[in-house]
Enzyme design. Sequence first.
Site, short mmCIF file in Angstrom:
data_model
loop_
_atom_site.label_atom_id
_atom_site.label_comp_id
_atom_site.label_asym_id
_atom_site.label_seq_id
_atom_site.Cartn_x
_atom_site.Cartn_y
_atom_site.Cartn_z
N SER A 66 0.79 -1.25 0.00
CA SER A 66 0.00 0.00 0.00
C SER A 66 0.81 1.28 0.00
O SER A 66 0.25 2.35 -0.20
CB SER A 66 -0.87 0.03 1.26
OG SER A 66 -2.10 -0.54 1.00
N LYS A 69 0.41 3.50 -2.91
CA LYS A 69 -0.80 4.31 -3.12
C LYS A 69 -0.47 5.81 -3.11
O LYS A 69 -1.16 6.61 -3.72
CB LYS A 69 -1.84 3.99 -2.04
CG LYS A 69 -2.45 2.59 -2.24
CD LYS A 69 -3.33 2.14 -1.09
CE LYS A 69 -3.94 0.77 -1.40
NZ LYS A 69 -4.37 0.01 -0.25
N TYR A 191 -4.69 -1.78 -10.18
CA TYR A 191 -4.58 -1.77 -8.72
C TYR A 191 -3.69 -2.92 -8.20
O TYR A 191 -2.81 -2.71 -7.35
CB TYR A 191 -5.98 -1.84 -8.07
CG TYR A 191 -5.90 -1.93 -6.57
CD1 TYR A 191 -5.61 -0.81 -5.80
CD2 TYR A 191 -6.06 -3.15 -5.92
CE1 TYR A 191 -5.50 -0.90 -4.42
CE2 TYR A 191 -5.95 -3.24 -4.54
CZ TYR A 191 -5.66 -2.12 -3.80
OH TYR A 191 -5.52 -2.20 -2.43
N TYR A 243 -3.64 2.84 8.18
CA TYR A 243 -4.92 2.16 8.41
C TYR A 243 -5.63 2.86 9.56
O TYR A 243 -5.65 4.07 9.61
CB TYR A 243 -4.68 0.66 8.64
CG TYR A 243 -3.73 0.08 7.60
CD1 TYR A 243 -4.06 0.13 6.24
CD2 TYR A 243 -2.49 -0.44 7.95
CE1 TYR A 243 -3.19 -0.37 5.28
CE2 TYR A 243 -1.63 -0.94 6.99
CZ TYR A 243 -1.97 -0.89 5.66
OH TYR A 243 -1.11 -1.37 4.72
N VAL A 261 1.27 -3.79 3.97
CA VAL A 261 1.21 -5.10 4.63
C VAL A 261 2.40 -6.01 4.30
O VAL A 261 2.50 -7.11 4.82
CB VAL A 261 -0.13 -5.85 4.37
CG1 VAL A 261 -1.30 -5.10 4.95
CG2 VAL A 261 -0.33 -6.12 2.89
#
Length: 307
Positions: A66, A69, A191, A243, A261
């Site tokens: 992530s 992103k 993605y 998160y 992660v």
Amino acid sequence: MANIDYQKMLDEVAAELRDIDDPGEVATYIPELRNVDSRKMGIHLVTIDNSHFYFGDSNEKFSIQSISKVLSLTLALKIVGDTVWDRVGVEPSGSAFNSLVQLEYEKGIPRNPLINAGAIVVCDILVDCLDNPKFRLLEFIRASTGISSIGYNPRMAESEKKCGYRNYALVNLMKDFGNIHNEIELVLDMYFHLCSIEMTCKELAQTFLFLAAGGVSPVVNEMIVSPRQTKRINSIMQMCGFYDEAGEFAFRTGLPGKSGVGGGIVAIHPGKFSVAVWSPKLNKKGNSYKGMKLLESVTTKSQSSIF
Ligand code: GLU
């Protein structure tokens, strides 16, 4: 600050944390992530005047997940500017990164671009306005870092696809609300590849250095985004980068950052440095257990939080 001996500080931090008991667990919900050696630990800090400090497995590639992103968001902001914010919000979500509940209440507009739903909308934007978005994203990252070896791991992308049930659910829900404009398969292909990017701690720290330097990459000496966009990206990392543990990271470490992660975390100190850590075992919130401790210790020892 000018007199900080960063290498001595990192050596101390490593010595403190290398052998502590790590109650975390390697992420297993993506099969390919299970294959990682959970004992790995590395850190790399690069200052905006390009001095490098590191220890451990800092030169080994891992799945940044992530963390990427932030890079897709940066590219989208470069291309379509503030219209990104018509389709994705800028508020912390306070819920899990792959949660569906909030998205239903909020009519398909994700809370922010760093949760899965938000990153999927950003992928939709890139698919909309670029001919070959996967290639163009890599080209952008390579050009802004000068590192041509940064790439996708096709096995990881395939593994994400095979078990991406929740991401399929998110994209379908948003499509129903009219917030996905392209074919679902195309958007998710983008993605899943985004999640599969691999870097070393050194490459990761270098990649994010522009966010510590007002939008200009000191590595290639080029403006990546304006100071205004830099401020926005950094504030989103600060509020949404961990998160539902962003508050804890701000409280303990006090720097904008983003975790993944795969056990990586990158954090930046505006005007000073970018630092990347990697330790694959995750705490219950999905952030690297040791990584969080390493970065807390870095800002405590160097007294260099932004607060
Ligand atoms: N690839 C992951 C997923 O979509 C994202 C993991 C992360 O948050 O680092 O589930």
